[in-house]
Design an enzyme around this catalytic site. Structure first.
Site, PDB file in Angstrom:
ATOM      1  N   ASP A 100      15.898  60.591  34.592  1.00 62.72           N
ATOM      2  CA  ASP A 100      15.033  60.534  35.773  1.00 62.72           C
ATOM      3  C   ASP A 100      13.741  61.310  35.536  1.00 62.72           C
ATOM      4  OD1 ASP A 100      14.000  60.193  38.294  1.00 62.72           O
ATOM      5  OD2 ASP A 100      15.256  61.726  39.228  1.00 62.72           O
ATOM      6  N   ASP A 146       8.400  56.618  37.512  1.00 65.15           N
ATOM      7  CA  ASP A 146       9.690  57.184  37.905  1.00 65.15           C
ATOM      8  C   ASP A 146      10.840  56.330  37.379  1.00 65.15           C
ATOM      9  OD1 ASP A 146      11.836  58.396  39.100  1.00 65.15           O
ATOM     10  OD2 ASP A 146      11.214  57.999  41.161  1.00 65.15           O
TER      11      ASP A 146
END
Length: 380
Positions: free
Chosen positions: A32, A227
């Site tokens: 992430d 992201d």
């Protein structure tokens, strides 16, 4: 440090299999770039299903509790998790990070933990005002323990159909992209007190179009976060509306409806069709996203929701993985990032992008040196 990533297509997550503790316990965690904490689910977490497995700290001889109840994190999709901060040995890509501080979730709405790879300022301890608990991130620890030379890594997700991708800490793989890497400055954030800081891995998106025809003005610019923890692209309403109109799509995103944007699946048969995202302006780069990366069969995600009447003329109904957002935070998720090989340089506040070389079976790893002040200029 090179680690293979598993593309968990059912959840949209890219997972790394790591080992934690003494003796090592295997756990799968999502990569992430939109957060910073490394955290795991505890084996005692009250969840019906743990996609990546849980960690039993009582079975590890090297586990220590740093701050009980101090780990709290929330995410853009409404998910949340909380528990303790612990330290333990962490193995990824064959390298051991000694005494890495991590969150251990006792309560969570997510089925797997994360390897957060963002700036330290996004640690849960800082966001929740516990500044006394600020600690070195996983990237910081890799550098301080001599495992890599600088705070940088590269991410290769490959295409949607591929079962694996890869991440390289402290280097890049020149066989995984086409042409030249184009450097983009990371955009700082203005804080409430008027100062600026680097808080997110975000760059300037300067154009959006279809089939190499931009429908944004030459002066257009929006700040977008790259992201990898988000599947979709969440973008300004007018930009998504432009793409929807270009593909004769049906907007059914209202809360009382399905929440999706529908298109005719025949767009998948057009091999030349692309949605194009430009970054960095005239001297930047345009990433062309083929339909196969941003269009998915509706039955895969629709569940028991009803198709809108306007799709009745479609031969087969598909979904567009671009979505509107009313937030001022725009996200470029995996639907777009699969088509861009990305190098994240937290040391020099740069991100480099190049078109992905899909289905690459060869490798040529270039390690970053300690003294580099920018991402190496490498041609595939």
């Amino acid at each position: 440090i090179s680690e293979s990533l598993f593309n968990n297509q059912s959840s949209g997550a890219y997972l790394a299999q790591v080992s934690v503790g003494t003796p090592p316990q295997q756990i799968s965690l999502q990569i992430d770039t939109g957060s910073t904490d490394v955290w795991m689910l505890s084996v005692s977490t009250d969840l019906c299903q743990m996609t990546g497995g849980g960690f039993d700290e009582t079975a590890s001889l090297s586990s220590n509790v740093v701050a009980q109840g101090a780990f709290v994190a929330s995410f853009g999709g409404g998910e949340s998790t909380n528990g303790d901060y612990i330290t333990d040995d962490f193995i990824i890509g064959g390298a051991t990070i000694k005494g890495l501080q991590m969150g251990l979730a006792n309560t969570s709405s997510m089925a797997y933990g994360l390897i957060g790879l963002g700036y330290d300022v996004n640690e849960g301890s800082i966001i929740n005002g516990k500044t006394s608990l600020v600690y070195p991130s996983i990237i910081d620890e890799m550098v301080s323990q001599g495992l890599i030379n600088t705070r940088a890594y590269s991410l290769y997700l490959d295409n949607l159909a591929a079962t694996t991708g890869s991440i390289i800490f402290g280097g890049l793989d020149s066989e995984k992209f086409h042409g030249n890497l184009v450097q983009l400055p990371i955009i700082s954030t203005t804080l409430a007190n008027g100062t600026t800081a680097f808080t997110q891995l975000q760059v300037a998106m300067t154009s959006v179009g279809v089939d190499s025809q931009s429908f944004t003005p030459a002066t257009y610019q929006a700040t977008v976060v790259l992201d990898s923890g988000t599947t979709l692209a969440l973008l300004p309403n007018d930009l998504v509306a432009g793409v929807v109109a270009a593909v004769n799509g049906v907007d059914d995103t209202q809360p009382e409806n399905s929440g999706f944007i529908f298109v005719d699946c025949n767009v998948l048969s057009n091999s030349s069709f692309t949605v194009d995202f430009g970054f960095g302006g005239a001297n930047g780069i345009v990433i062309h996203i083929p339909a196969s990366e941003i269009v998915a069969t509706a039955t895969t995600y629709l569940g028991d929701k009803t198709l809108p009447v306007a799709t009745s003329s479609f031969g087969e109904v598909c979904l567009l993985t671009l979505h509107f957002t009313n937030s001022t935070t725009y996200l470029i998720g995996d639907a777009i990032l699969r088509s861009a090989y990305a190098v994240y340089d937290l040391q020099n506040n740069l991100i480099s992008l190049a078109p992905t070389n899909f289905n690459s079976t060869t490798s040529n790893i270039v390690n970053f040196t300690t003294s580099e002040t920018s991402i190496p200029t490498v041609t595939s």
